[in-house]
Design a protein around this motif. Structure first.
Motif, PDB file in Angstrom:
ATOM      1  N   ALA A 163     164.619 -26.910  34.986  1.00 53.91           N
ATOM      2  CA  ALA A 163     163.248 -27.260  34.608  1.00 53.91           C
ATOM      3  C   ALA A 163     162.930 -28.708  34.978  1.00 53.91           C
ATOM      4  O   ALA A 163     161.807 -29.016  35.412  1.00 53.91           O
ATOM      5  CB  ALA A 163     163.056 -27.033  33.112  1.00 53.91           C
ATOM      6  N   CYS A 164     163.903 -29.594  34.826  1.00 52.71           N
ATOM      7  CA  CYS A 164     163.678 -31.005  35.153  1.00 52.71           C
ATOM      8  C   CYS A 164     163.359 -31.215  36.627  1.00 52.71           C
ATOM      9  O   CYS A 164     162.625 -32.149  36.984  1.00 52.71           O
ATOM     10  CB  CYS A 164     164.908 -31.835  34.778  1.00 52.71           C
ATOM     11  SG  CYS A 164     165.034 -32.221  33.019  1.00 52.71           S
ATOM     12  N   VAL A 165     163.901 -30.365  37.497  1.00 53.87           N
ATOM     13  CA  VAL A 165     163.627 -30.529  38.931  1.00 53.87           C
ATOM     14  C   VAL A 165     162.408 -29.729  39.366  1.00 53.87           C
ATOM     15  O   VAL A 165     162.126 -29.616  40.567  1.00 53.87           O
ATOM     16  CB  VAL A 165     164.857 -30.149  39.791  1.00 53.87           C
ATOM     17  CG1 VAL A 165     166.032 -31.044  39.457  1.00 53.87           C
ATOM     18  CG2 VAL A 165     165.219 -28.673  39.633  1.00 53.87           C
ATOM     19  N   GLY A 166     161.680 -29.161  38.384  1.00 57.17           N
ATOM     20  CA  GLY A 166     160.411 -28.519  38.695  1.00 57.17           C
ATOM     21  C   GLY A 166     160.441 -27.017  38.830  1.00 57.17           C
ATOM     22  O   GLY A 166     159.441 -26.408  39.211  1.00 57.17           O
ATOM     23  N   ASP A 167     161.584 -26.372  38.519  1.00 56.88           N
ATOM     24  CA  ASP A 167     161.678 -24.920  38.622  1.00 56.88           C
ATOM     25  C   ASP A 167     161.444 -24.255  37.276  1.00 56.88           C
ATOM     26  O   ASP A 167     161.570 -24.888  36.219  1.00 56.88           O
ATOM     27  CB  ASP A 167     163.063 -24.507  39.142  1.00 56.88           C
ATOM     28  CG  ASP A 167     163.222 -24.720  40.638  1.00 56.88           C
ATOM     29  OD1 ASP A 167     162.186 -24.901  41.310  1.00 56.88           O
ATOM     30  OD2 ASP A 167     164.364 -24.702  41.129  1.00 56.88           O
ATOM     31  N   TYR A 222     173.975 -29.948  43.458  1.00 54.61           N
ATOM     32  CA  TYR A 222     174.434 -28.662  43.997  1.00 54.61           C
ATOM     33  C   TYR A 222     173.361 -27.589  43.809  1.00 54.61           C
ATOM     34  O   TYR A 222     173.088 -26.791  44.717  1.00 54.61           O
ATOM     35  CB  TYR A 222     175.727 -28.269  43.293  1.00 54.61           C
ATOM     36  CG  TYR A 222     176.410 -27.041  43.832  1.00 54.61           C
ATOM     37  CD1 TYR A 222     176.328 -26.667  45.169  1.00 54.61           C
ATOM     38  CD2 TYR A 222     177.178 -26.235  42.989  1.00 54.61           C
ATOM     39  CE1 TYR A 222     176.973 -25.548  45.651  1.00 54.61           C
ATOM     40  CE2 TYR A 222     177.832 -25.108  43.454  1.00 54.61           C
ATOM     41  CZ  TYR A 222     177.725 -24.765  44.788  1.00 54.61           C
ATOM     42  OH  TYR A 222     178.367 -23.651  45.259  1.00 54.61           O
ATOM     43  N   TYR A 223     172.734 -27.555  42.639  1.00 56.91           N
ATOM     44  CA  TYR A 223     171.654 -26.596  42.400  1.00 56.91           C
ATOM     45  C   TYR A 223     170.516 -26.814  43.392  1.00 56.91           C
ATOM     46  O   TYR A 223     169.997 -25.846  43.992  1.00 56.91           O
ATOM     47  CB  TYR A 223     171.150 -26.735  40.968  1.00 56.91           C
ATOM     48  CG  TYR A 223     169.898 -25.930  40.683  1.00 56.91           C
ATOM     49  CD1 TYR A 223     169.951 -24.563  40.462  1.00 56.91           C
ATOM     50  CD2 TYR A 223     168.637 -26.551  40.666  1.00 56.91           C
ATOM     51  CE1 TYR A 223     168.802 -23.832  40.212  1.00 56.91           C
ATOM     52  CE2 TYR A 223     167.494 -25.832  40.412  1.00 56.91           C
ATOM     53  CZ  TYR A 223     167.577 -24.464  40.186  1.00 56.91           C
ATOM     54  OH  TYR A 223     166.442 -23.742  39.957  1.00 56.91           O
ATOM     55  N   LEU A 224     170.118 -28.066  43.596  1.00 56.87           N
ATOM     56  CA  LEU A 224     169.038 -28.357  44.535  1.00 56.87           C
ATOM     57  C   LEU A 224     169.429 -27.997  45.962  1.00 56.87           C
ATOM     58  O   LEU A 224     168.593 -27.553  46.757  1.00 56.87           O
ATOM     59  CB  LEU A 224     168.652 -29.830  44.448  1.00 56.87           C
ATOM     60  CG  LEU A 224     167.804 -30.212  43.232  1.00 56.87           C
ATOM     61  CD1 LEU A 224     167.622 -31.719  43.177  1.00 56.87           C
ATOM     62  CD2 LEU A 224     166.451 -29.513  43.278  1.00 56.87           C
ATOM     63  N   ASP A 225     170.702 -28.169  46.300  1.00 59.04           N
ATOM     64  CA  ASP A 225     171.174 -27.777  47.626  1.00 59.04           C
ATOM     65  C   ASP A 225     171.015 -26.264  47.824  1.00 59.04           C
ATOM     66  O   ASP A 225     170.581 -25.810  48.888  1.00 59.04           O
ATOM     67  CB  ASP A 225     172.641 -28.182  47.790  1.00 59.04           C
ATOM     68  CG  ASP A 225     173.186 -27.840  49.164  1.00 59.04           C
ATOM     69  OD1 ASP A 225     173.080 -28.679  50.071  1.00 59.04           O
ATOM     70  OD2 ASP A 225     173.704 -26.714  49.339  1.00 59.04           O
ATOM     71  N   LYS A 226     171.339 -25.502  46.803  1.00 57.44           N
ATOM     72  CA  LYS A 226     171.175 -24.046  46.890  1.00 57.44           C
ATOM     73  C   LYS A 226     169.709 -23.675  47.082  1.00 57.44           C
ATOM     74  O   LYS A 226     169.368 -22.824  47.911  1.00 57.44           O
ATOM     75  CB  LYS A 226     171.715 -23.377  45.622  1.00 57.44           C
ATOM     76  CG  LYS A 226     173.219 -23.428  45.454  1.00 57.44           C
ATOM     77  CD  LYS A 226     173.612 -22.801  44.122  1.00 57.44           C
ATOM     78  CE  LYS A 226     175.102 -22.867  43.882  1.00 57.44           C
ATOM     79  NZ  LYS A 226     175.502 -22.306  42.577  1.00 57.44           N
TER      80      LYS A 226
END
Length: 556
Positions: free
Chosen positions: A349-353, A317-321
């Motif tokens: 942080a794990c997804v690179g942000d 959901y976070y990545l979709d946003k």
């Protein structure tokens, strides 16, 4: 003159001193803005600034010497009546009455836009502030977020941000089957199943489902459950949407958790995490290594039985946003979700942000509603919860919204129904709304006398020289700064407290300064100027109440 305008005036004076060689400051040491504040003590001018104390060392001089140079330059400005150096180098500035009085004209010219700014322009922010199962009415726990999330969205938009208000529908999981089974049992006159939903609202839903699709309860068991689940879900979600609309809370997006899984977003998320090297397998389960980014433990994404966890959905959901272009994702979570702060930041942080740049999490505390000294716990329709509709019906939308909005999210809150519905000056919402009604009454009376607020060349701002007029003008001038700060800090309660202070300031002005002519007195320029100030006050009160989703009545 607003604080922002005076800040620019002080900055111009400082830059002029540097350009003339009177002050030795490098361009890199020159501030981009100067903080000016209303002094705490009367007699210390209209505004104060400590800029001389901040910059003296860099300028190679002492604060009072720099303050003296700034004082001489500022006193040459036609909008400044006088400057006093206080203490070690504070500047107390008195604004010329005409410059101060122009605030009323500025407010009236801007109208509903007064208070808005471009402070957060260019930021695209998603505000997710209710996450609920579509299995029953919204309740007291959702009510505080319905108010605060909506108000935060309003102040963010007023500060120039591009805001999307989002409701996360928890429509995936076994609770949806329990929901369907409860409706079926109610329709067939059977007991509520284990882990099912009780309350008169389930009986209502059963009747509505049967009416919308005749014969649905005669379908084969598996087909019946799927059909009832879909029909009941649609009806209950529509009811939640109606509840929130009647509560002046509106969402731009109703996002389905189930859609994440049906669209393939979750497997794509897991693949991305694997590519980034932040997942591993252990004990037959798939884990995200969130401890690498400050979490207290690693988080399971897929259990050993192959079931996806809520955290897997949360990550997708976070990545979709983020894929939808949001620069910042703001989450409003209940007190029981305090442990989510660390894991959400680690997930980002794990997804690179960089979570400091893309993620905000507000944790709210519980609210209790009291009636006759006892906590209200039960619902007539839902059985075990107090519903949003019942609260709004008993307390009133305005009183409930304002009472919830005037406290920080992290403050535990107890509200007494008798106190927040009392029509008296010690009830904050009544006090602010009454101030708006009172100024509206004065303007109606003026219109009946054929007198209008002065505008254009007929408005002599210099006539607003009374001390109480100055106090009210400075209060109105502070409104844009209050809104910008409320947006930056995600604290709409600052607007509520500002409104209460401004209402009190208006009442003091009204007691000291007669606005309308009496008897055979002919209306003159002073009456017109004061009416302009009254009209500006009404506009600011209305603008502030609107940011809280509260009405501004013209009669009470």
């Amino acid at each position: 003159m607003t604080p922002e305008q005076l800040s620019s005036t002080v900055l111009d004076a400082l830059q002029g001193l540097v350009a003339d060689g009177a002050v030795a400051l490098a361009d890199a040491d020159l501030p981009t803005s100067v903080t000016v504040e209303r002094p705490r003590q009367k007699g210390h001018g209209d505004y104060a600034t400590n800029v001389a104390l901040q910059l003296a060392k860099k300028a190679g001089t002492n604060p009072r010497a720099l303050a003296g140079l700034l004082s001489e330059r500022l006193e040459q400005d036609p909008g400044v009546a006088g400057v006093e150096i206080a203490g070690p180098g504070f500047l107390n500035i008195t604004v010329e009455a005409g410059a101060q009085g122009r605030v009323a004209a500025d407010v009236l010219a801007a109208g509903a836009a007064y208070g808005r700014s471009q402070t957060l322009a260019g930021q695209k922010i998603d505000v997710e502030f209710i996450s609920a199962n579509p299995t029953g009415p919204l309740h007291l726990g959702h009510t505080r977020w319905a108010v605060l999330g909506d108000a935060i969205g309003r102040v963010l938009a007023a500060a120039g941000a591009d805001v999307t208000r989002e409701f996360y529908i928890n429509d995936r999981g076994v609770q949806m089957n329990h929901f369907a089974d409860s409706i079926i049992a109610a329709a067939l006159g059977e007991p509520t199943p284990e882990n099912g939903y009780a309350g008169a609202y389930v009986q209502d839903l059963a009747r509505a489902v049967g009416a919308s699709r005749p014969g649905i309860f005669e379908l084969p068991a598996d087909e019946r459950r799927a059909a009832v689940r879909a029909e009941g879900y649609a009806l209950q979600l529509a009811q939640q949407q109606e509840q929130l609309a009647s509560f002046q809370t509106h969402f731009d997006v109703w996002f389905s958790e189930l859609s994440l899984h049906e669209s393939g977003s979750v497997p794509e998320t897991l693949a991305r995490l694997k590519d980034l090297g932040h997942v591993y397998e252990s004990e037959g389960a798939l884990w995200m290594r969130t401890t690498d980014f400050g979490d207290d433990k690693d988080r399971v994404l897929i259990k050993s039985d192959g079931e996806l966890t809520y955290f897997a959905s949360d990550t997708a959901y976070y990545l979709d946003k983020r894929a939808r272009g949001f620069d910042r994702c703001l989450y409003l979570l209940g007190a029981d979700h305090h442990g989510y702060v660390g894991r959400l930041k680690a997930m980002a942080a794990c997804v690179g942000d960089d979570p400091a740049q893309t993620l905000d999490v507000l944790i709210g505390q519980m609210v209790k509603i009291m009636r006759d000294g006892a906590e209200v716990r039960l619902s007539k329709r839902a059985g075990t919860i107090v519903t949003l509709n019942e609260l709004a019906d008993e307390i009133g939308v305005d009183a409930l919204r304002y009472s919830l909005a005037r406290y920080p999210a992290d403050s535990p809150l107890t509200l007494d129904i008798a106190e927040i519905t009392r029509a008296s000056s010690d009830n904050p919402v009544y006090y602010v709304q009454y101030a708006h009604a009172r100024v509206s009454s004065i303007l109606r009376n003026a219109a009946d006398l054929g007198i209008a607020p002065a505008t254009g060349e007929a408005f002599d701002a210099g006539l607003l020289a009374h001390a109480k007029e100055g106090e009210l003008l400075r209060a109105l001038a502070a409104f844009p700064g209050v809104v910008a700060t409320a947006a930056e800090l995600r604290e709409p309660h600052r607007v509520a407290r500002y409104l209460e202070d401004t209402a009190a300031t208006y009442h003091r002005f009204n007691d000291a300064c007669r606005v309308l002519p009496q008897g055979d007195e002919e209306p003159g320029p002073l009456h017109g100027a004061r009416l302009a100030l009254v009209a500006a006050t009404r506009q600011v009160l209305a603008n502030g109440l609107d940011l809280l989703g509260v009405s501004a009545p013209e009669r009470m």
